[in-house]
Design a protein around this motif. Sequence first.
Motif, short mmCIF file in Angstrom:
data_model
loop_
_atom_site.label_atom_id
_atom_site.label_comp_id
_atom_site.label_asym_id
_atom_site.label_seq_id
_atom_site.Cartn_x
_atom_site.Cartn_y
_atom_site.Cartn_z
N GLN A 1 0.81 -1.22 0.00
CA GLN A 1 0.00 0.00 0.00
C GLN A 1 0.84 1.27 0.00
OE1 GLN A 1 -2.86 -0.57 -0.81
NE2 GLN A 1 -4.20 -1.52 0.68
N LEU A 2 1.97 1.24 0.68
CA LEU A 2 2.72 2.47 0.93
C LEU A 2 3.24 3.18 -0.33
CD1 LEU A 2 4.58 1.49 4.23
CD2 LEU A 2 2.64 3.05 3.94
N PRO A 3 3.70 2.48 -1.39
CA PRO A 3 4.15 3.21 -2.58
C PRO A 3 3.06 4.05 -3.24
CG PRO A 3 4.96 0.96 -2.64
CD PRO A 3 3.97 1.03 -1.51
N LEU A 4 1.80 3.71 -3.01
CA LEU A 4 0.69 4.45 -3.62
C LEU A 4 0.29 5.67 -2.79
CD1 LEU A 4 -1.49 1.41 -4.72
CD2 LEU A 4 0.26 2.62 -6.01
N ALA A 5 1.00 5.92 -1.70
CA ALA A 5 0.74 7.10 -0.89
C ALA A 5 1.31 8.37 -1.53
CB ALA A 5 1.32 6.91 0.51
N TRP A 6 2.05 8.20 -2.62
CA TRP A 6 2.63 9.34 -3.34
C TRP A 6 2.34 9.18 -4.83
CZ3 TRP A 6 4.85 6.77 0.71
CH2 TRP A 6 5.13 7.54 1.86
N PRO A 7 2.45 10.25 -5.61
CA PRO A 7 2.22 10.14 -7.06
C PRO A 7 3.08 9.04 -7.66
CG PRO A 7 2.38 12.43 -6.41
CD PRO A 7 2.73 11.62 -5.19
N THR A 8 2.48 8.27 -8.54
CA THR A 8 3.18 7.11 -9.07
C THR A 8 2.75 6.84 -10.50
OG1 THR A 8 3.74 4.80 -8.58
CG2 THR A 8 1.44 5.45 -8.26
N SER A 9 3.28 5.80 -11.10
CA SER A 9 2.98 5.46 -12.49
C SER A 9 1.97 4.32 -12.55
CB SER A 9 4.26 5.04 -13.22
OG SER A 9 4.77 3.84 -12.67
N PHE A 10 1.44 4.10 -13.75
CA PHE A 10 0.50 3.00 -13.97
C PHE A 10 1.17 1.66 -13.69
CE2 PHE A 10 -1.52 0.01 -17.08
CZ PHE A 10 -2.76 -0.07 -16.46
N ALA A 11 2.45 1.53 -14.07
CA ALA A 11 3.17 0.27 -13.84
C ALA A 11 3.31 -0.03 -12.35
CB ALA A 11 4.55 0.32 -14.51
N VAL A 12 3.64 1.00 -11.55
CA VAL A 12 3.78 0.80 -10.11
C VAL A 12 2.43 0.45 -9.49
CG1 VAL A 12 4.33 1.94 -7.91
CG2 VAL A 12 5.81 2.26 -9.90
N LEU A 13 1.37 1.11 -9.96
CA LEU A 13 0.02 0.79 -9.48
C LEU A 13 -0.30 -0.67 -9.73
CD1 LEU A 13 -2.80 1.59 -8.41
CD2 LEU A 13 -3.36 2.34 -10.74
N LEU A 14 -0.01 -1.15 -10.93
CA LEU A 14 -0.26 -2.56 -11.26
C LEU A 14 0.56 -3.49 -10.36
CD1 LEU A 14 -0.33 -2.68 -15.17
CD2 LEU A 14 -2.21 -3.25 -13.63
N LEU A 15 1.85 -3.19 -10.20
CA LEU A 15 2.72 -4.05 -9.40
C LEU A 15 2.29 -4.10 -7.94
CD1 LEU A 15 6.23 -3.14 -10.87
CD2 LEU A 15 5.03 -5.32 -11.09
N CYS A 16 1.87 -2.96 -7.41
CA CYS A 16 1.42 -2.93 -6.01
C CYS A 16 0.16 -3.76 -5.82
CB CYS A 16 1.17 -1.49 -5.56
SG CYS A 16 2.70 -0.56 -5.27
N ARG A 17 -0.75 -3.70 -6.77
CA ARG A 17 -1.97 -4.51 -6.66
C ARG A 17 -1.66 -6.00 -6.81
NH1 ARG A 17 -5.72 -2.24 -3.86
NH2 ARG A 17 -7.27 -3.64 -4.77
N VAL A 18 -0.69 -6.34 -7.67
CA VAL A 18 -0.28 -7.74 -7.80
C VAL A 18 0.33 -8.23 -6.49
CG1 VAL A 18 1.35 -9.31 -8.93
CG2 VAL A 18 0.05 -7.67 -10.30
N LEU A 19 1.22 -7.40 -5.88
CA LEU A 19 1.84 -7.78 -4.60
C LEU A 19 0.80 -7.91 -3.49
CD1 LEU A 19 4.36 -8.29 -2.87
CD2 LEU A 19 4.55 -5.80 -2.56
N LEU A 20 -0.15 -6.98 -3.46
CA LEU A 20 -1.21 -7.05 -2.44
C LEU A 20 -2.01 -8.34 -2.61
CD1 LEU A 20 -2.71 -5.59 -0.13
CD2 LEU A 20 -4.21 -4.60 -1.87
N GLY A 21 -2.33 -8.69 -3.84
CA GLY A 21 -3.06 -9.93 -4.09
C GLY A 21 -2.29 -11.15 -3.64
N ALA A 22 -0.96 -11.15 -3.87
CA ALA A 22 -0.13 -12.27 -3.43
C ALA A 22 -0.15 -12.41 -1.92
CB ALA A 22 1.30 -12.09 -3.92
N GLY A 23 -0.17 -11.27 -1.21
CA GLY A 23 -0.21 -11.33 0.25
C GLY A 23 -1.56 -11.69 0.81
N GLU A 24 -2.62 -11.35 0.07
CA GLU A 24 -3.97 -11.60 0.59
C GLU A 24 -4.56 -12.93 0.13
OE1 GLU A 24 -6.62 -8.32 0.19
OE2 GLU A 24 -5.46 -7.09 1.58
N GLY A 25 -3.96 -13.57 -0.85
CA GLY A 25 -4.49 -14.83 -1.36
C GLY A 25 -4.73 -15.89 -0.29
N PRO A 26 -3.74 -16.15 0.59
CA PRO A 26 -3.95 -17.20 1.61
C PRO A 26 -4.68 -16.70 2.85
CG PRO A 26 -1.60 -16.82 1.09
CD PRO A 26 -2.36 -15.64 0.58
#
Length: 447
Positions: free
Chosen positions: A114-139
């Motif tokens: 979540q923390l990288p999205l607390a500042w202006p970012t790119s579409f690629a970073v937004l995608l990567l953060c959501r992928v990482l969040l999903g990996a952590g929340e899957g189990p």
Amino acid sequence: MPTFLSSTKRCTALADMAPAHPTHARETAQGRRWVIVASLFLFMLINFADKAVLGLVAIPLMHDMQLTHGQFGLVGSAFFVLFSLSGIAVGLIADRINMKWLLAALALVWAVAQLPLAWPTSFAVLLLCRVLLGAGEGPASPLALHVVYTWFDDHERNLPTAIVQQGATAGVIIAGPLLTYISQRWHWHATFLMLGAVGIGWTVLWLCLGKTGNRQHNPSPTFAVEAAGPRAVSLRFRRMLSDRTVIGVMLQCFVGYAVIAIGFTWVPAYFRLGLGFAATQAGWLFALQVAAQIPLGIALAMTSHRMLKRGVPSKVARGKLISAACVVSGFAYCSLLFGAPPFVKVALMGLASALAIQTFTFGPMLVAEVAPAARRGALLAITNSIVTTAGLIGPVAMGKLLGAAGDARGYEIGFAVTGTLLLIVGAAGFALIDPQQSKRRMEGAAG
């Protein structure tokens, strides 16, 4: 950092201390298990607030980052790229790892995502953060329930399961107005900063309080896991996944998760763009719609519990009850195609989603009922990972409908398709779900 580690070690030592007197120990265990339930309620609350934030900031985020509907749908689905794979991978080792540290690690991954999205970012970073969040929340959900089931026997599980699962509902209820307010008062980036901080806070709390019970240490002799080779273990998993009750549960949970994924990504935007509500109204209506899940979920869980206490078999008390809920939910979603005032449509969606999401209260209980105790954590995680692949399909499919049919009509066609699927899996549940028969077959296969 040394101070944090030393305080964590002290918390861990205190958490693992057991009183010497047997009576005192039993009383402490009774109280301790409800502390664990409360902690995991908060765990699921944060989990679903993390999921809900994307839909709640959809319009300002799309505006600032200049995203199309298709791109935003891709962001919604990116969450599920590793969601299922992570659930399976972690599930396979869950029965061999200390659950206290495993859940703490998952919560820490959420905060980092979540923390990288607390500042202006790119579409690629937004995608990567959501992928990482999903990996952590899957189990997360199946492992939280697995910990609960180590403290409660099968006949006691309805209420604690409902409480932990209602943490998900509470997360969305709180996230709706609170994150909308934060986004409007400051900026949508501030919502991600707050969620990251909350995730770190829960991690510290769990390291102080978390612990598993001893129910998993007493499996029935028939279900004991023999020292068999990889082929035998593989056969056992294939046998469990091909069981009729497990298949019925997975069908219902698959469509139930499509409801969840579409809801988090598109429902707040539908309230604003499709039904014409203002941003603040949409946030509150989204929260109120989700709030309907709490009394309805508790009522269904208690109804099932009373039926079980009267000797009604779980085929009826759990299987047929949740199958009927799917059918009613399907009719409610299909009704959106007919002309109705906006508030009536909000009410129909509230009823439909509240019933559909109960598949994730009853489904794990049915799987845990038929699974060997030594494979319960893995089977819960694997089945959850399979059904949550619906998250890859739902948001993208809705985005394509919106692009082809326009906002309001596209939303309602998508919801009606979901309703039709709920009618189908509800009927399938009546035919397939029979935990007593499944358990006898698994015992026979184990024997």
